[in-house]
Scaffold this motif. Structure first.
Motif, PDB file in Angstrom:
ATOM      1  N   UNK A 161       0.845  -1.201   0.000  1.00 51.29           N
ATOM      2  CA  UNK A 161       0.000   0.000   0.000  1.00 51.29           C
ATOM      3  C   UNK A 161       0.873   1.241   0.000  1.00 51.29           C
ATOM      4  N   UNK A 162       1.945   1.203   0.820  1.00 53.57           N
ATOM      5  CA  UNK A 162       2.866   2.341   0.875  1.00 53.57           C
ATOM      6  C   UNK A 162       3.530   2.562  -0.499  1.00 53.57           C
ATOM      7  N   UNK A 163       3.999   1.493  -1.095  1.00 53.00           N
ATOM      8  CA  UNK A 163       4.713   1.626  -2.374  1.00 53.00           C
ATOM      9  C   UNK A 163       3.793   2.051  -3.500  1.00 53.00           C
ATOM     10  N   UNK A 164       2.498   1.724  -3.343  1.00 55.22           N
ATOM     11  CA  UNK A 164       1.543   2.118  -4.382  1.00 55.22           C
ATOM     12  C   UNK A 164       1.136   3.574  -4.257  1.00 55.22           C
ATOM     13  N   UNK A 165       1.498   4.207  -3.156  1.00 57.31           N
ATOM     14  CA  UNK A 165       1.134   5.603  -2.937  1.00 57.31           C
ATOM     15  C   UNK A 165       1.983   6.494  -3.825  1.00 57.31           C
ATOM     16  N   UNK A 172       5.909   9.043   2.490  1.00 57.11           N
ATOM     17  CA  UNK A 172       6.827   9.258   3.612  1.00 57.11           C
ATOM     18  C   UNK A 172       6.134   8.991   4.944  1.00 57.11           C
ATOM     19  N   UNK A 173       4.858   9.437   5.041  1.00 57.35           N
ATOM     20  CA  UNK A 173       4.099   9.182   6.265  1.00 57.35           C
ATOM     21  C   UNK A 173       3.888   7.679   6.472  1.00 57.35           C
ATOM     22  N   UNK A 179       7.608   1.936  10.151  1.00 55.51           N
ATOM     23  CA  UNK A 179       8.741   1.806  11.060  1.00 55.51           C
ATOM     24  C   UNK A 179       8.248   1.709  12.516  1.00 55.51           C
ATOM     25  N   UNK A 180       7.262   2.560  12.881  1.00 52.47           N
ATOM     26  CA  UNK A 180       6.723   2.528  14.248  1.00 52.47           C
ATOM     27  C   UNK A 180       6.002   1.212  14.512  1.00 52.47           C
ATOM     28  N   UNK A 181       5.263   0.719  13.510  1.00 50.26           N
ATOM     29  CA  UNK A 181       4.512  -0.529  13.693  1.00 50.26           C
ATOM     30  C   UNK A 181       5.455  -1.716  13.905  1.00 50.26           C
TER      31      UNK A 181
END
Length: 898
Positions: A161-165, A172-173, A179-181
């Motif tokens: 999902x992040x890479x598809x953004x 970046x968010x 990283x926090x998860x």
């Protein structure tokens, strides 16, 4: 028992056997519990879970178990409305919780909300000692720590999902979140957690709940505010709870009128010790829930079944089905149960069954009815549980003041200027905790002028919260008879002798034998040390409220009138009708109020009260004929009666009790044989035969403190007489020999009749007399000596009357021997106190009084225990208070109870 002196009553100490907490709530819904008081936390526990995995299974069961264990628990789907932005609400809820339970299930990491919760929880853990308890629900801690298996799959999808953004800022968010998860999953897996590992979920959940209890110390703050004055009761229940064989089951019944702290005490102890049992359950407010809902009892059974079995079985639709399930569960485990506010046997049998408990189990029952527990099915079996009862009466004065002031001033003592009013309010409440709480809250930040109107306002407020609570005991009475009995006593008979009251009301077709017992069992009535009826002031007011509701504005339409001012107005205006059963008026009380009106009343004001049976006309100036006086009267009390004799036209054929104390009557003899009387009575009913029984129903006659009374006779007119009280009639000279016709006499009181010259010689022929009071009726007042002189002549005993005087009585030991032998042999209690009797006055042998159990010799100049006491085989009480010359006490071998 030998009584030498009185012990002080009501001494206060820090362990006073009274106490109360003004508020404490065990949660009953699935979403609420105690509001945490530690560090201003709103919740005890925040539950973080993946709904699709466990919402309707493990998490639901865990949530219910936490709630039933008195642990406030936050559930996101119930506390936050659907459609709202969850982040701020979750942030607040987590920060407002002392601990979080994280149910890490297969699909937990697939929810970004769950992962955000996890990050927030761990941040709180690092910054504010927030307790975190991970639950590895059918997942491996290693898979969570290393993001493998389903956790690895979920994180991979989030990465996709992040890479598809396409938006660089959003990507970046996402990267920061990922990283926090990842870090959060690693951290939570490193914490000490709980793994189910194939165990039964019920056992697993019990361990979690006990761990939370231990780590949060929930039991230490389970009741707020502090239980004021409850130290003695807490210690008692705690001792009972811990002092028991593992081979038996115990039941404790905590009983008392409504509002005395039964529920608060049970809650407190439950919070302290429920975690020490295999399983426990607190079922609160049973009566209200059963009365307020058609299936209320079924719902309570369902709750109890779940609590003690920790399984959600198929819902039953019959009480008997649930009872069988409860019986089976109770037999398998050591349990701690609290059943709060039981009011019927149906409730008790449905919730406990009849098959008994597992050894070591404990059951606390709170009720307003002392009789219930031992009447349930459990006590009809061969193996009965051990049972104790504990009565909560209320608070002592100092605890009462502390409770009142804690609500009014937020401290333990009244503020300057409020001391007098605080004292009045504490005395008004008579230690009733609920009344003190309600008063305290209503008077917070009020001035003294407001306080002054408070008590009167509460007395006149029918629907007050205090009255409503007390009324529940009244409503639970099993019959109309008991309710009518309660209202009669509340209006007219508080403070009167129990046996006298029972005799009067039995004549009014009221069953007092079972009725008084039922009132005592419900703590609506108690019996004082002198056999008088006592009732808490607030309970008495509640009973009178019930009567007042019959007609709020028109007192003449009520069944009973006890308020002197209202009674006076009804009589003055001649408004009394056939609905009135009882009326009392005391003109001395009215004169104190200085109403500025004429106090003279007409006798015909009573003429329309055809059903009047209870009438008290104390110090009333009444004019007119008694011809139309109500004929159904059973109890007539006329203290201070002005006439010198009983009016000839006063109808008395149905009279059971006549009390003319403090009156001007001179004689109770001869008037019934008076030709004028007989002629008048023949005109009434045309039957001369009935005249010989004009007072044929009279059982109680009281002529005490009639200073002008000279003679007492015509006892053949009183064949039903049971109680004769002629106390302190200082002018009484003689009592007629016809007293032997009163074969039903059981009680005679001639105390302080100092001039009584002659006692009937044949009084010993009476076979049913149990009690005789002859205080100060002996040497120094003359009855005993004259009686003995008469007996001496009758038995040809030579007594030198010239030397027979009070000064020489002690030298004639035969005096009291004759005296005793002439008393009824049926006597159980005899008092000859303050009669100037020395030790030598007593004979060696009093075996003629073989039934005597109580002997009162108080105030006599005896120097040692009379030898004759040893010849009384049934003696239980020997009282020698204020015998100032007493030097030697020997143990009376005849005493049954030393």
């Amino acid at each position: 028992m030998v009584v030498l002196s009185e012990l002080p009553e009501g001494s206060s100490s820090s362990s006073s056997p009274h106490g109360y907490s003004s508020s404490a709530h065990v949660p009953t819904s699935s979403t609420h519990g105690y509001n945490s008081s530690t560090h201003n936390h709103r919740y005890d526990v925040f539950l973080s879970f993946r709904g699709v995995d466990t919402r309707h299974s493990f998490t639901d069961h865990l949530h219910k178990a936490l709630i039933h264990a008195n642990i406030t628990t936050f559930l996101d789907d119930e506390e936050i409305d659907t459609g709202e932005d969850l982040k701020p609400e979750l942030d607040s809820a987590i920060k407002a919780s002392q601990a979080s339970i994280i149910v890490l299930s297969k699909n937990y990491a697939s929810s970004t909300w769950c992962l955000d919760e996890l990050v927030l929880i761990l941040e709180q853990h690092m910054t504010s000692n927030h307790i975190v308890i991970p639950i590895f629900y059918h997942v491996e801690p290693t898979h969570v720590r290393k993001q493998q298996s389903s956790f690895g799959d979920a994180m991979a999808k989030h990465k996709q999902t992040m890479e598809a953004e396409t938006n660089a800022n959003k990507r970046s968010q996402w990267a920061q979140k990922m990283d926090r998860w990842n870090k959060a999953l690693t951290q939570v897996a490193d914490l000490k957690g709980n793994e189910i590992n194939g165990r039964l979920e019920t056992v697993f959940i019990e361990e979690i709940v006990k761990d939370i209890h231990r780590r949060l110390h929930v039991h230490l703050r389970s009741v707020r505010p502090q239980l004021i004055g409850m130290k003695y009761h807490i210690n008692f229940v705690t001792s009972w709870l811990k002092d028991g064989s593992s081979h038996t089951a115990d039941i404790l019944t905590i009983y008392g009128i409504g509002g005395t702290g039964k529920t608060s005490l049970a809650k407190h102890v439950y919070g302290l010790y429920s975690h020490e049992f295999h399983t426990s359950s607190y079922i609160e407010d049973i009566t209200r829930k059963c009365d307020g809902k058609f299936n209320g009892l079924l719902d309570l059974q369902e709750q109890l079944c779940y609590d003690i079995s920790k399984t959600s079985s198929i819902k039953a639709h019959a009480v008997s089905v649930y009872t069988a399930k409860i019986e089976n569960a109770l037999a398998r485990k050591r349990v701690f149960l609290v059943l709060d506010d039981i009011s019927t046997l149906v409730q008790l049998d449905a919730l406990l069954g009849s098959k008994g408990f597992h050894p070591g189990s404990k059951v606390i029952i709170t009720t307003k009815d002392n009789w219930l527990t031992q009447s349930c099915s459990l006590f009809k079996t061969n193996i009965k549980p051990k049972h104790e009862r504990h009565l909560l009466r209320g608070l002592d004065y100092f605890a009462s003041q502390q409770l009142l002031c804690s609500h009014v001033f937020m401290c333990n003592q009244p503020k300057a200027g409020y001391e007098e009013m605080s004292d009045k309010l504490v005395k008004y409440c008579e230690g009733h905790p609920l009344a003190l709480e309600i008063l305290g809250k209503s008077l917070h930040n009020r001035d003294v002028a407001y306080w002054e109107g408070c008590i009167e306002g509460l007395r006149n407020e029918i629907s007050s919260p205090i009255n409503n609570v007390l009324k529940m005991s009244f409503d639970s009475l099993p019959s109309k008879n008991d309710k009518e009995l309660f209202k009669h006593i509340a209006c007219f008979f508080v403070g009167l002798d129990k046996d006298v009251t029972a005799t009067i009301l039995e004549a009014c077709d009221i069953n007092t034998r079972s009725g008084i017992t039922n009132l005592i069992d419900r703590c609506l009535l108690s019996i004082g040390r002198n056999n008088e009826l006592t009732m808490h002031q607030l309970v008495q007011e509640m009973g009178r409220f019930e009567v007042r509701q019959e007609s709020l504005d028109k007192p003449w339409k009520r069944s009973r009138l006890w308020c002197h001012k209202e009674s006076f107005k009804v009589l003055k205006q001649k408004k009394g009708k056939g609905n009135l059963l009882g009326l009392t008026i005391d003109m001395c009380m009215l004169e104190k109020e200085k109403l500025g009106v004429s106090y003279e009343l007409k006798i015909d004001a009573l003429s329309n009260m055809d059903n009047l049976m209870l009438l008290q006309l104390n110090y009333v100036r009444m004019d007119g004929s008694y011809k139309n006086f109500p004929e159904e009267i059973r109890w007539l009390c006329m203290h201070g009666f002005r006439l010198k004799s009983i009016p000839l036209d006063l109808p008395m054929m149905n009279l059971v009790a006549l009390d003319m104390s403090y009156s001007n009557i001179e004689s109770f003899v001869g008037c019934y044989n008076n030709p004028q009387w007989l002629e008048k009575r023949q005109n009434f009913d045309g039957s001369f035969l009935k005249e010989k029984r004009l007072l044929g129903s009279l059982k109680i006659l009281n002529l005490s403190f009639c200073k002008q009374l000279r003679s007492l006779g015509d006892f053949d007119q009183l064949p039903a007489l049971e109680r004769l009280t002629v106390r302190n009639c200082i002018g009484l000279l003689e009592i007629c020999e016809s007293i032997d016709q009163c074969v039903e006499l059981v009680f005679i009181d001639l105390s302080y009749c100092k001039k009584l010259e002659k006692l009937p010689r044949n009084i010993g022929m009476l076979k049913n007399v149990k009690t005789m009071l002859l205080d100060r009726c002996s040497p120094g007042g003359s009855p005993i000596q004259n009686w003995d002189m008469e007996l001496g002549k009758a038995n040809k005993i030579d007594i030198n009357t010239k030397t027979f005087s009070p000064a020489f009585v002690g030298a004639i030991p035969s005096d009291l021997k004759l005296f005793a032998s002439s008393l009824p042999s049926s006597l159980v209690s005899l008092s000859i106190a303050n009669s100037n009797l020395s030790t030598k006055s007593f004979p060696m042998d009093w075996s003629c009084l073989s039934m005597l159990m109580e002997l009162y010799l108080d105030g006599n100049p005896i120097n040692s225990m009379p030898s004759c006491v040893r010849t009384l085989p049934r003696l239980e009480i020997l009282a020698m208070r204020d015998c100032n010359k007493l030097k030697l006490i020997e143990h009376p071998v005849g005493l049954v109870k030393p």
